[in-house]
Design an enzyme around this catalytic site. Structure first.
Site, PDB file in Angstrom:
ATOM      1  N   HIS A 158       0.831  -1.237   0.033  1.00 22.50           N
ATOM      2  CA  HIS A 158       0.001  -0.215  -0.069  1.00 22.50           C
ATOM      3  C   HIS A 158       0.905   1.237  -0.022  1.00 22.50           C
ATOM      4  O   HIS A 158       0.829   2.092  -0.838  1.00 22.50           O
ATOM      5  CB  HIS A 158      -0.747   0.017   1.340  1.00 22.50           C
ATOM      6  CG  HIS A 158      -1.894   1.311   1.342  1.00 22.50           C
ATOM      7  ND1 HIS A 158      -2.991   1.228   1.067  1.00 22.50           N
ATOM      8  CD2 HIS A 158      -1.609   2.436   1.748  1.00 22.50           C
ATOM      9  CE1 HIS A 158      -3.598   2.418   1.164  1.00 22.50           C
ATOM     10  NE2 HIS A 158      -2.657   3.136   1.831  1.00 22.50           N
ATOM     11  N   GLU A 159       1.662   1.375   1.059  1.00 20.99           N
ATOM     12  CA  GLU A 159       2.710   2.308   0.909  1.00 20.99           C
ATOM     13  C   GLU A 159       3.595   2.596  -0.217  1.00 20.99           C
ATOM     14  O   GLU A 159       3.926   3.749  -0.467  1.00 20.99           O
ATOM     15  CB  GLU A 159       3.586   2.454   2.146  1.00 20.99           C
ATOM     16  CG  GLU A 159       2.567   2.262   3.456  1.00 20.99           C
ATOM     17  CD  GLU A 159       1.265   3.384   3.764  1.00 20.99           C
ATOM     18  OE1 GLU A 159       1.477   4.607   3.129  1.00 20.99           O
ATOM     19  OE2 GLU A 159       0.435   3.125   4.479  1.00 20.99           O
ATOM     20  N   HIS A 217       1.701   4.502  -2.800  1.00 23.86           N
ATOM     21  CA  HIS A 217       1.766   6.058  -2.523  1.00 23.86           C
ATOM     22  C   HIS A 217       3.088   6.564  -3.067  1.00 23.86           C
ATOM     23  O   HIS A 217       3.448   7.473  -3.595  1.00 23.86           O
ATOM     24  CB  HIS A 217       1.656   6.349  -1.021  1.00 23.86           C
ATOM     25  CG  HIS A 217       0.311   6.216  -0.512  1.00 23.86           C
ATOM     26  ND1 HIS A 217      -0.625   6.989  -1.122  1.00 23.86           N
ATOM     27  CD2 HIS A 217      -0.203   5.687   0.604  1.00 23.86           C
ATOM     28  CE1 HIS A 217      -1.777   6.799  -0.414  1.00 23.86           C
ATOM     29  NE2 HIS A 217      -1.412   6.089   0.467  1.00 23.86           N
ATOM     30  N   GLU A 234      -4.698   8.125  -2.718  1.00 22.73           N
ATOM     31  CA  GLU A 234      -5.062   6.826  -1.958  1.00 22.73           C
ATOM     32  C   GLU A 234      -5.295   5.795  -3.231  1.00 22.73           C
ATOM     33  O   GLU A 234      -5.289   4.686  -3.042  1.00 22.73           O
ATOM     34  CB  GLU A 234      -6.197   7.322  -1.062  1.00 22.73           C
ATOM     35  CG  GLU A 234      -6.749   5.839  -0.423  1.00 22.73           C
ATOM     36  CD  GLU A 234      -5.647   5.575   0.587  1.00 22.73           C
ATOM     37  OE1 GLU A 234      -4.636   6.268   0.761  1.00 22.73           O
ATOM     38  OE2 GLU A 234      -6.106   4.496   1.333  1.00 22.73           O
TER      39      GLU A 234
HETATM   40 MG    MG Z   1      -2.922   5.517   2.175  1.00 25.98          MG
END
Ligand code: MG
Length: 498
Positions: A269-270, A273, A299
């Site tokens: 997830h990160e 980003h 996001e």
């Molecule tokens: Mg996030």
């Protein structure tokens, strides 16, 4: 060899960009202080760090004032898209910093720092009463902020707009109502048919050695092609991504010693980003548009990599060697078992542990409560009861205490009201990306082979290269063919879960 045209040629915009570099430096310093606060700072440093942050906000406001005279005389007649973007972003900042008085700015940052210290303890003790006075202060500050900024229909609009330019209660009401009703139908179907998605996986209970899981995560960021010289990964209580520039991008992850998918997916997830920040157009650096376009788009990148790619069957087979090499117990499970472990559907109380089908109910709940409390329909003291009622209505679960209820997230201690809806916006935009990218790229084949470059290139061409040149809605139209629309997320979830 062709000579590329420079992006900025208008003399006034060039001067605006030049003046803006001080703002850029202040933001970069704030980002580093924020990263340090979560990763390295001893706990007692919070209050003095709050003072420092408040002073930097005041410096930012003061310096911005030096830009306004030039901004006011800028003629937009013959500016290109990038130059128009610079003017648009600076006008937004001008509106914010001229309407919010320094005293409010200072109070906001100071109270947020105090409140987050109290929140930490209150959460540990599950003591809402302890946190309540600070929550009340944060809410008052946000209401004041909304009044100063102005809004057309709902005070919460003024707060939403800070995270996602132009976003309103009307937009979110429509999107949430469409999405939650579709999700309810899919969820009921999946549960009634007793599909493998709702069966408990024995892998949830498996313990792991932190050092072994660290090796898995290292392998994952290698597979994703994160550049070593511009990227680093550390550990923090709540995983996040932060960047000082496009050449210094950092993520954190966490290791709980059990249920390894949690450490795995926070890393992916990160990284999603981070890929956005790493791929921002170099030529926009140090300018007002050399940043991401909105929280929702940001996001969408993390959710796309985490869910669409990371929780796919092809990704399971790609990472199996990295898993079995470091976590011996994984060898006893085949790819299908891993796939269903990664995609377990289970209505729960904790947002960050939620699966793709239940996640948006967690944000819908927070949205409903924030809207009411900022609109003055309810008082802060009524939040725990409403939280528990709505949780039961949406997901059929009831928190046993406030620690697993409304004290679970850090956002309200920071005064970040209006932030939660952007998580759902991210899921929605990720659905739009899934819908569009498959027309041009065979996603399954690329993921199976670990060939992520074509995917990154697509994201760069459509989204990353533009920075904040266009508003989020305009970018959605240009890059994804239509305004932000939840239909494709629903289509994706049906395709995957039904
Ligand atoms: Mg996030």
């Amino acid at each position: 060899m062709s000579v590329e045209k420079p992006i900025f040629t208008d003399p006034t915009v060039l001067e605006l960009n030049q003046k803006y570099r001080t703002q850029w430096a202040l933001h970069s310093a704030e980002a580093l202080l924020g990263w340090d606060l979560e990763v390295n700072m001893p706990p007692s440093g919070s209050l003095s760090r709050g003072v420092v942050m408040a002073e930097i906000s005041l410096m930012t406001q003061k310096h911005m004032a030096e830009i306004y005279p030039l901004l006011d005389e800028t003629r937009v007649g013959d500016l290109n898209d990038y130059e128009l973007g610079v003017v648009r972003i600076l006008k937004r900042k001008q509106k914010y910093y001229t309407r919010i008085p320094p005293s409010l700015l200072e109070r906001r940052d100071r109270v947020a720092a105090e409140a987050s210290v109290v929140w930490r303890e209150a959460r540990q003790k599950s003591d809402f009463k302890m946190f309540l006075p600070y929550l009340e202060k944060n809410i008052e500050i946000k209401k004041e902020e909304a009044e100063k900024l102005g809004y057309e229909k709902h005070p919460y609009d003024a707060l939403l707009d800070q995270y996602d330019e132009g976003l309103t209660v009307k937009d979110m009401d429509q999107m949430f109502s469409k999405l939650t009703s579709a999700l309810k139908t899919i969820l009921t179907k999946v549960r009634k048919e007793n599909s493998r998605f709702v069966k408990d996986s024995p892998l949830v209970e498996k313990n792991y050695e932190v050092d072994s899981m660290k090796k898995v995560n290292k392998k994952i960021i290698d597979l994703l092609g994160m550049p070593k010289e511009r990227f680093r990964m550390d550990i923090s209580t709540h995983p996040f991504e932060e960047n000082m520039s496009r050449d210094d991008v950092r993520i954190t992850t966490r290791y709980e010693g059990t249920d390894f998918k949690s450490a795995l997916f926070s890393t992916i997830h990160e990284s999603g980003h981070a890929i956005y920040e790493l791929q921002l157009n170099e030529k926009l650096q140090y300018t007002p548009i050399g940043v991401s376009v909105s929280n929702g788009f940001h996001e969408s990148q993390s959710r796309f990599w985490e869910n669409v790619i990371g929780r796919s069957r092809e990704f399971v087979s790609l990472i199996r060697p990295a898993l079995t090499e470091n976590l011996a117990f994984v060898s006893s499970y085949d790819d299908e078992q891993l796939y269903f472990y990664f995609n377990e559907v289970r209505p729960g109380k904790i947002r960050v542990e939620a699966d793709e089908l239940t996640y948006n109910f967690h944000t819908a709940l927070r949205y409903q409560l924030e809207k009411k409390v900022i609109g003055g329909e309810i008082k802060a003291s009524e939040l725990p009861e409403l939280w528990n009622e709505t949780m039961e209505e949406y997901l059929g679960v009831k928190p046993a205490n406030d620690a697993e209820g409304l004290l679970q997230d850090v956002h309200w201690s920071h005064g970040s009201f209006g932030y939660f809806p952007t998580y759902t916006l991210g899921n929605i935009i990720s659905g739009m990306i899934w819908h569009n990218i498959r027309k041009e790229i065979s996603l399954e084949d690329r993921v199976r082979e670990g060939d992520f470059e074509p995917i990154k290139k697509w994201l760069y061409e459509k989204i990353h290269r533009w920075g904040a040149a266009f508003s989020p809605q305009e970018l959605a139209k240009r890059a994804l063919g239509e305004p932000i629309n939840p239909d494709h997320l629903i289509e994706y979830l049906k395709w995957k879960f039904e």
